[in-house]
Scaffold this motif. Sequence first.
Motif, mmCIF file in Angstrom:
data_model
loop_
_atom_site.group_PDB
_atom_site.id
_atom_site.type_symbol
_atom_site.label_atom_id
_atom_site.label_comp_id
_atom_site.label_asym_id
_atom_site.label_seq_id
_atom_site.Cartn_x
_atom_site.Cartn_y
_atom_site.Cartn_z
ATOM 1 N N ASN A 338 50.989 -7.657 42.313
ATOM 2 C CA ASN A 338 52.232 -6.690 42.694
ATOM 3 C C ASN A 338 52.914 -7.362 43.669
ATOM 4 N N PRO A 339 54.308 -7.961 43.512
ATOM 5 C CA PRO A 339 55.047 -8.603 44.542
ATOM 6 C C PRO A 339 55.416 -7.569 45.888
ATOM 7 N N LYS A 340 55.546 -6.420 45.432
ATOM 8 C CA LYS A 340 55.962 -5.292 46.562
ATOM 9 C C LYS A 340 54.620 -5.269 47.468
ATOM 10 N N CYS A 341 53.445 -5.292 47.084
ATOM 11 C CA CYS A 341 52.280 -5.349 48.040
ATOM 12 C C CYS A 341 52.514 -6.396 48.845
ATOM 13 N N ALA A 342 52.747 -7.680 48.572
ATOM 14 C CA ALA A 342 52.756 -8.747 49.570
ATOM 15 C C ALA A 342 53.757 -8.432 50.788
ATOM 16 N N GLU A 343 54.864 -7.676 50.494
ATOM 17 C CA GLU A 343 55.754 -7.511 51.805
ATOM 18 C C GLU A 343 55.209 -6.107 52.374
ATOM 19 N N ALA A 344 54.385 -5.448 52.240
ATOM 20 C CA ALA A 344 53.888 -4.166 52.689
ATOM 21 C C ALA A 344 52.331 -4.376 53.174
ATOM 22 N N PRO A 345 51.936 -3.449 53.990
ATOM 23 C CA PRO A 345 50.579 -3.454 54.596
ATOM 24 C C PRO A 345 49.509 -3.388 53.712
ATOM 25 N N GLY A 346 49.935 -2.621 52.456
ATOM 26 C CA GLY A 346 48.851 -2.592 51.399
ATOM 27 C C GLY A 346 49.474 -1.666 50.299
ATOM 28 N N CYS A 347 48.745 -1.404 49.216
ATOM 29 C CA CYS A 347 49.167 -0.596 48.042
ATOM 30 C C CYS A 347 47.928 0.226 47.696
ATOM 31 N N GLY A 348 48.375 1.175 46.650
ATOM 32 C CA GLY A 348 47.442 2.059 46.114
ATOM 33 C C GLY A 348 46.821 3.246 47.215
ATOM 34 N N GLU A 349 45.627 4.067 46.735
ATOM 35 C CA GLU A 349 45.251 5.060 47.511
ATOM 36 C C GLU A 349 44.743 4.287 48.720
ATOM 37 N N TRP A 350 45.239 4.917 50.024
ATOM 38 C CA TRP A 350 44.606 4.486 51.406
ATOM 39 C C TRP A 350 43.272 5.324 51.699
ATOM 40 N N LYS A 351 42.312 4.586 52.065
ATOM 41 C CA LYS A 351 41.134 5.308 52.465
ATOM 42 C C LYS A 351 40.749 4.441 53.911
ATOM 43 N N ARG A 352 40.011 5.686 54.711
ATOM 44 C CA ARG A 352 39.714 5.291 56.002
ATOM 45 C C ARG A 352 38.745 3.891 56.157
ATOM 46 N N PRO A 353 38.758 2.917 57.044
ATOM 47 C CA PRO A 353 37.598 1.998 56.950
ATOM 48 C C PRO A 353 36.222 2.813 57.467
ATOM 49 N N MET A 354 35.220 1.919 57.108
ATOM 50 C CA MET A 354 33.849 2.283 57.544
ATOM 51 C C MET A 354 33.545 1.717 58.807
ATOM 52 N N LYS A 355 32.577 2.312 59.881
ATOM 53 C CA LYS A 355 32.321 1.625 61.027
ATOM 54 C C LYS A 355 30.987 2.262 61.316
ATOM 55 N N ARG A 356 29.969 1.410 62.087
ATOM 56 C CA ARG A 356 28.659 1.675 62.341
ATOM 57 C C ARG A 356 28.333 3.168 63.080
ATOM 58 N N ASN A 357 27.430 3.870 62.557
ATOM 59 C CA ASN A 357 27.303 5.164 63.014
ATOM 60 C C ASN A 357 26.318 5.134 64.433
ATOM 61 N N PRO A 358 27.005 5.700 65.409
ATOM 62 C CA PRO A 358 26.362 5.488 66.564
ATOM 63 C C PRO A 358 25.000 6.429 66.818
#
Length: 569
Positions: A338-358
């Motif tokens: 999708n050419p619109k995605c190239a101009e934006a931070p991202g497309c589709g459903e946004w999900k929080r990234p994972m990190k190591r559990n302290p």
Amino acid sequence: MKLVTHCHVAFSDWTTSRGNRSHWSKPLDPFATYPNRKIWVVQCLFLFSTACFISQLRASDDVIFYESFDEDFEGRWIASENPDYTGVWKHVKSEGHDDHGLLVGEKARKHAIVKPLDEPVILKDKTVVLQFEVRLQNGLECGGAYIKYLRPQDAGWVPKGFDNESPYTIMFGPDRCGATNKVHFILKHKNPKSGNFVEHHLKFPPSVPSDKLTHVYTAILTPDNEVRILVDGEEKKKGNFLSGDDFDPPLIPSKTIPDPDDKKPEDWDERAKIPDPEATKPDDWDEDAPLEIEDEEAEKPDGWLDDEPEEVDDPEAAKPEDWDDEEDGEWEAPKVDNPKCAEAPGCGEWKRPMKRNPAYKGKWHAPLIDNPNYKGIWKPQEIDNPEYFELEKPNFEPIAAIGIEIWTMQDGILFDNILISSSEKDAETYRETTWKPKFTVEKENQKDEESTESDGLKGFQKVVFEYLYKIADLPFLGEHKIKVLDLLEKAEKQANLTIGILASIVVVIISILLKLIFGGKKPATVVAETKKTEVAESSDDQGSSEAQDEKNNGGGGGAPRRRTQRRDD
């Protein structure tokens, strides 16, 4: 006889031309008609210069046995009639030489042949040299090319029954298969206490030369208990028969051995560390805590396009004219990024990234402590070795026959000039007069062949590049001309990538021709192959950066992935 036959051919036409008066007025050139005889004559001059000395040498007391295979081996060497040994032995010339040898005639067969000696060869208290030549004319991937020096056999044994069970004193020669690549030297030595014969292998023997040239293998046994292994006259290994560092197992057994009747007590504890029995898991230790959790502090970037898919139908794609909905199923346009995605931070459903559990700690284990009952690693107690003996010199068995008993996947193994002598000088002279002239010619021929092959390949590559440069200048390439020229230059400079780059160029040219002929968009597979090769051949940092920039900027996008739905027949 071999010298006379070998050199008579080389000089026959020369002497004939000298006797013909029509040639007297011209400079004599014995090689003009037969250029290959130049090498022969050089060899013959050298051989004739030592012929008289060799004839005396062979009659000396130092030469115990010598087999040149000048004459057919039939009647002198006896092929095994054991049904397991179906391989045929042949009396043939070595390739490129007027020199005969004993040839392994069939591949993937067992071969066995033996030559009984008139008198046994005594190995004790004197120098004995074992030497023979082998040429692996078809190479050696898996098999042996060694000789067995048989000891006197039991009553009733006949040469026609020779097989792998026929006992030997020494086995010596090249062997290669899989991880095995060595010039064997094995001594079967009789234990005076038990009366048993034990195989003793020379440790770390030399490797087998990996070519198709004639090589000469020499084993020198000396009165001071040494054995030296030579390959082509060069010493490759030295060992002492009485040293445990040189033979496995050692000829002299150890004085003590582990008691075979001694058993480990049931309460013997060999654990140096044990889990602390008093340790307990902490109350706050959560074994079920996951390794990773969502990053609650992360926020969706501004401008994220939730409602835009990552891929869309290719707007330039068209249903092929030959598409049959009934046969091929419903046609769907291939997807592109999708050419619109190239101009934006991202497309589709946004999900929080994972990190190591302290809080992650994993499964709890009690810490280790020293074992109070540890007694060490148990070993049986040592007792006197009933087979131990002292030895000042090896108790060699005599050599009563020479046998070749091998299994090999290759044919073309040629044995020649088998020698047993009590003189190192004799063996050296044989190497100089029977082996070295052949090896020198074969080495030169090998260099000429390698040079011819190399020149031919370079010449072929030059022609290919000349034609490709001419094609690159043709108008039909259009905007692709610069890309093709750039790939050609890199293909010439980076030999390891030449084939892949040339294949890509050919694909590009063919795809352009197809486009001109049939029209429409380039096939997706062509675009993908071209882009893949461009990235692969960019070996320097600049090239890698350019490829990455193109990817990040959406240059050319990704190769459309065509989706088809075919009905089941």
